[in-house]
Design an enzyme around this catalytic site. Structure first.
Site, PDB file in Angstrom:
ATOM      1  N   GLU B  62       0.811  -1.226   0.000  1.00 45.76           N
ATOM      2  CA  GLU B  62       0.000   0.000   0.000  1.00 45.76           C
ATOM      3  C   GLU B  62       0.838   1.268   0.000  1.00 45.76           C
ATOM      4  O   GLU B  62       0.411   2.311  -0.510  1.00 45.76           O
ATOM      5  CB  GLU B  62      -0.959   0.005   1.187  1.00 45.76           C
ATOM      6  CG  GLU B  62      -2.088  -1.019   1.087  1.00 45.76           C
ATOM      7  CD  GLU B  62      -1.720  -2.388   1.626  1.00 45.76           C
ATOM      8  OE1 GLU B  62      -0.526  -2.610   1.929  1.00 45.76           O
ATOM      9  OE2 GLU B  62      -2.620  -3.234   1.756  1.00 45.76           O
ATOM     10  N   PHE B 124     -11.678  -6.989  13.995  1.00 45.67           N
ATOM     11  CA  PHE B 124     -10.602  -7.484  13.133  1.00 45.67           C
ATOM     12  C   PHE B 124     -10.255  -6.431  12.069  1.00 45.67           C
ATOM     13  O   PHE B 124     -11.126  -5.902  11.402  1.00 45.67           O
ATOM     14  CB  PHE B 124     -11.037  -8.789  12.455  1.00 45.67           C
ATOM     15  CG  PHE B 124      -9.980  -9.324  11.529  1.00 45.67           C
ATOM     16  CD1 PHE B 124      -8.718  -9.675  12.008  1.00 45.67           C
ATOM     17  CD2 PHE B 124     -10.225  -9.427  10.163  1.00 45.67           C
ATOM     18  CE1 PHE B 124      -7.731 -10.142  11.145  1.00 45.67           C
ATOM     19  CE2 PHE B 124      -9.241  -9.899   9.302  1.00 45.67           C
ATOM     20  CZ  PHE B 124      -7.997 -10.260   9.799  1.00 45.67           C
ATOM     21  N   GLN B 125      -8.993  -6.142  11.949  1.00 54.14           N
ATOM     22  CA  GLN B 125      -8.468  -5.154  10.997  1.00 54.14           C
ATOM     23  C   GLN B 125      -9.065  -3.767  11.203  1.00 54.14           C
ATOM     24  O   GLN B 125      -9.223  -3.003  10.263  1.00 54.14           O
ATOM     25  CB  GLN B 125      -8.651  -5.631   9.558  1.00 54.14           C
ATOM     26  CG  GLN B 125      -7.815  -6.889   9.305  1.00 54.14           C
ATOM     27  CD  GLN B 125      -7.562  -7.166   7.845  1.00 54.14           C
ATOM     28  OE1 GLN B 125      -8.414  -6.914   7.002  1.00 54.14           O
ATOM     29  NE2 GLN B 125      -6.381  -7.680   7.534  1.00 54.14           N
ATOM     30  N   LYS B 174     -17.655  -0.488   6.014  1.00 60.34           N
ATOM     31  CA  LYS B 174     -18.136  -1.436   5.005  1.00 60.34           C
ATOM     32  C   LYS B 174     -19.654  -1.363   4.816  1.00 60.34           C
ATOM     33  O   LYS B 174     -20.158  -1.480   3.700  1.00 60.34           O
ATOM     34  CB  LYS B 174     -17.721  -2.855   5.404  1.00 60.34           C
ATOM     35  CG  LYS B 174     -17.842  -3.833   4.258  1.00 60.34           C
ATOM     36  CD  LYS B 174     -17.231  -5.185   4.613  1.00 60.34           C
ATOM     37  CE  LYS B 174     -17.359  -6.143   3.432  1.00 60.34           C
ATOM     38  NZ  LYS B 174     -16.846  -7.478   3.772  1.00 60.34           N
ATOM     39  N   MET B 496      24.632   8.262   1.602  1.00 57.09           N
ATOM     40  CA  MET B 496      24.406   9.543   2.272  1.00 57.09           C
ATOM     41  C   MET B 496      24.645   9.406   3.772  1.00 57.09           C
ATOM     42  O   MET B 496      25.177  10.317   4.416  1.00 57.09           O
ATOM     43  CB  MET B 496      22.987  10.045   1.985  1.00 57.09           C
ATOM     44  CG  MET B 496      22.756  11.485   2.362  1.00 57.09           C
ATOM     45  SD  MET B 496      23.951  12.612   1.597  1.00 57.09           S
ATOM     46  CE  MET B 496      23.031  13.188   0.183  1.00 57.09           C
TER      47      MET B 496
END
Ligand SMILES: Cc1ncc(C[n+]2csc(CCOP(=O)(O)OP(=O)(O)O)c2C)c(N)n1
Ligand SMILES: [Mg+2]
Lengths: 167, 600
Positions: B62, B124-125, B174, B496
């Protein structure tokens, strides 16, 4: 050059708006001396936040610009900078004591125009409105007389005269 | 319940939330979204499956979805769109969102959320996505009613692209995606937003004051930033017109490269920590500075109390909070860059005062003297490829092809070398993570740009450490046959980091060696791409040519000098006139104070 600023902010009364304002202050390291918020129009769509902060002129200008660019913010007004304004704060002050102290507390409350909103034989709850200094002074006097609890709203403020703030 | 549900959804004007989402995206002109599915967004994926208007690009992480959307946005000027699931989908996107926030990139990110009745239950999630992303976005929304979906999505696009652009997140429980509701068309553009109305057109009086200052200037400089790019290609044209009209020198920030043609004699190169000597000295010595669309970032100013001490400053920005934030300015101008520049050009022509012609001539003489130091010169000797040389040849060879070239970068020395040695003639061709400095940005960003510009030559100039941070996107390249080229300047160090350790920490290279690297050629092949390697300088051009010629994704592993440092450099805590020009001066850097050391 530090200065104190009382800033009024008109915002959409929606979930998360207070978190946005507070997050802005904490995330950028600005001071919050006090902050109040409540809906202010009949329909409950707008809330007004009064925040008292301090910083250099440059920081206070930053704070105003940062507030102004938040999406749900309608208006930002620096009452301190824009002219005369009235500031009020509400405090509830509990004093517990007996005898001479109790009499003295009541006498001082009267002088400060604090109202008794609750009383028992050994306690008072005083209600007081005024500016922060007046409340500070009253609390200081109550200290030796049995001050046990203080609850303050923080400042609300408004410009004097015809100047006003609307969405 | 199911009966009424059925009835409702068969009414012509009621549609399930997920369909409303897609319709709103389509009405906002969205052609492509970058995403990754999961339980909470299944209704949207189902709706996507049943339509053809919007293309979905399946990324492999993502974070990469957001960077890809950034690359898409930065290279087109359009809003980039991201779709991810709840919980880990949303938290994985956070780095990308902050990246877009720091670099003012317009993004709309849709995140799934557990159904409204489970919010707050540690379902959940579940994650508090709006809470987590509040400081990571320009604005965010949690939609609690299907009826609000269309309005919120339209508003999100408006907020993302208006004023100073930025990422906007919409959290979608949802149940809201399933429940039917009426659709609402986007509001007509002339209807003002109830509260967010950024100032676009600058104040005339401020423009007049700015022109007055610039006409009287004896040592002027134009310093332009990413705001000019965000304002659209017209702003870059107007900037070029203004600079040529005035005869002033012009420098760009890292985010502003391409707004003014690099080949123009009035261009001083990039300024700041790894900017050119001439740009930084001119900033230090100027008497009037015109900042358009830049934000006096600490990479640019160096030590603030020694920043351009003799100048009067004009600062034009669309975001009033950028003005007087770090640097006190004399003439603040709030407005969109193209409007500001158009007004400046007009006011310059109208103002009868002649500019300081003779002073300008001696100013240019001074600048030419600084230029004659040739701060970017390097010696390519022996067989080992100098990283600077690799970028320079990449620039020259890609220019020969005459193709439209879009360069993205990861973060590190290679990023600075790309900025220094690749010349950009036009805006929207340079994609880099400036504000956040996000390793792993370049590959997905190039991917997003390639989706928007199928025929352009999209190249990620990478470091061997950074590229591993989103290497999984090679799989996305393969799936969509995206011919992105990954050009790795492989110095086997987090260069760097190593450079700072050399300069500030006694050469103790703590954990900055890139050990156990993969074989990048085989890695490319396993991802169905072409793998190439240049070990010596005589192989470099051939590898670049072969990379460009190959009609598909390529990883070119360019083995470069391992301990090369990036110069010039303003050490942290130093001023513009205290630059280190090259390795010979490096030992002076022992003088970096503790105060300097605490700076990043
Ligand atoms: C996500 C992330 N983690 C850490 C850093 C700190 N950092 C900046 S540059 C760099 C090294 C990059 O190494 P490489 O990609 O090989 O580039 P080089 O400097 O060698 O060109 C690191 C670790 C960062 N910018 N981003
Ligand atoms: Mg490296």
């Amino acid at each position: 050059m530090q200065r104190v600023a009382t800033i009024a902010v008109l915002v959409d009364n929606e979930a998360g708006v207070l978190a946005r304002v507070i997050g802005l202050f904490s995330g950028r390291g600005y001071n919050i001396d006090s902050l109040t918020v409540a809906p202010v129009d009949e329909s409950g769509k707008l809330s007004r936040i009064t925040v008292v902060t301090s910083g250099t002129d440059m920081v206070i200008e930053q704070i105003k610009a940062q507030l102004d660019r938040l999406v749900p913010v309608h208006k930002v007004s620096d009452l301190t900078l824009e002219g005369p304004h009235v500031t009020r704060e509400l405090a509830l002050i509990k004093v517990i004591g007996r005898g001479e102290n109790r009499v003295e507390a009541l006498r001082l409350a009267d002088a400060f125009r604090a109202r008794v909103v609750d009383a028992t034989t050994e306690s008072f709850v005083f209600e007081m409105t005024g500016n922060a200094e007046k409340i500070d002074a009253f609390c200081a006097l109550m200290k030796p007389l049995g001050l046990t609890e203080v609850c303050r709203t923080g400042a609300v403020a408004m410009a004097r005269g015809t100047r006003h703030m609307s969405a | 319940m199911s009966a009424t549900h059925h009835e409702a959804s068969t009414q012509p004007d009621l549609r399930p939330g997920a369909e409303i989402v897609l319709r709103a995206l389509k009405d906002q002109g969205v052609e492509v979204i970058f995403g990754y599915p999961g339980g909470a967004v299944l209704p949207i994926y189902d709706a996507l499956y049943q339509q053809n208007a919007i293309r979905h690009i399946l990324v492999r992480h993502e974070q990469a979805a957001v960077h890809a959307a950034e690359g898409y946005a930065r290279s087109t000027g359009k809003v980039g769109v991201v779709l991810v699931t709840s919980g880990p989908g949303a938290t994985n996107a956070v780095t990308g969102l902050v990246d877009a926030l720091m670099d003012s990139i317009p993004i709309v990110c849709l995140t799934g959320q557990v159904p409204t009745h489970l919010i707050g239950n540690d379902a959940f999630q579940e994650a508090d996505t709006t809470g987590i992303t509040r400081p990571a976005t320009k604005h965010n929304y949690l939609v609690k009613r299907s009826e609000d979906l269309a309005r919120v999505i339209h508003e999100a696009f408006y907020v993302a692209r208006s004023g100073r652009p930025g990422p906007v997140l919409i959290d979608l429980p949802k149940d809201i995606l399933i429940k039917p509701a009426p659709y609402m068309e986007p509001p007509p553009p002339e209807v003002p937003h109830r509260s967010y109305r950024p100032q676009i057109v600058p104040d005339r009086e401020q423009i007049r004051r700015a022109v007055q200052l610039l006409k009287a200037a004896r040592r002027p400089i134009v310093y332009s930033g990413g705001g000019v790019i965000n304002s659209g290609p017209q702003a870059s044209e107007l900037l070029t017109e203004f600079v040529r009209l005035t005869g002033f020198p012009c420098t760009n920030t890292l985010m502003g490269l391409g707004a003014f043609p690099a080949s123009d004699p009035q261009f001083l190169g990039m300024l700041g920590m790894h900017g050119t000597y001439e740009a930084n000295m001119a900033m230090w010595q100027c008497d009037v500075m015109f900042n358009i669309g830049a934000r006096f970032d600490d990479r640019v100013t160096g030590r603030l109390d020694a920043f351009s001490p003799h100048s009067r400053k004009i600062h034009a920005d669309i975001d009033p909070s950028s003005i007087n934030k770090n640097v006190k300015v004399d003439v603040p101008i709030v407005g969109d860059a193209k409007h500001v520049l158009a007004a400046m050009i007009e006011a310059w022509r109208e103002d009868p005062t002649p500019p300081q012609k003779e002073a300008l001539v001696s100013w240019w003489r001074q600048i030419d003297e600084w230029r004659s130091i040739r701060c970017l010169a390097y010696r390519q000797e022996g067989p080992i490829i100098k990283p600077q040389h690799a970028v320079k040849r990449l620039f020259e060879i890609t220019r020969e092809t005459g193709r439209d070239v879009i360069i993205s970068t990861e973060v590190g020395q290679h990023q600075m070398w790309a900025a220094q040695y690749f010349g950009f003639e036009k805006p929207n061709r340079w994609l880099t993570s400036g504000g956040l400095g996000t390793m792993g940005y370049g590959l997905p960003a190039a991917m997003g740009a390639q989706i928007a510009h199928p025929h352009a030559l999209c190249i990620d100039v990478a470091g061997e450490a950074s590229i591993l941070m989103n290497i999984q996107e090679m799989s996305t390249l393969a799936q969509y046959r995206l011919p992105v080229k990954v050009f790795i300047l492989n110095n086997e160090y987090m260069g760097m980091v190593r450079q700072w350790q050399e300069l500030l920490h006694g050469g103790r290279y703590s954990e900055s060696y890139s050990a156990a690297l993969p074989d990048f050629v085989k890695l490319a092949e396993s991802f169905h791409a072409k793998g190439l390697r240049a070990r010596t300088v005589d192989q470099l051009d051939d590898v670049i040519r072969e990379m460009i010629a190959h009609d598909g994704p390529v990883i070119a592993d360019i083995c470069v000098a391992k301990e090369e440092n990036c110069f010039p450099m303003i050490p942290s805590g130093a001023a513009h006139n205290e630059m280190i020009l090259g390795p010979d001066q490096e030992k002076n850097a022992a003088a970096v104070t503790d105060e300097g050391k605490v700076l990043v």
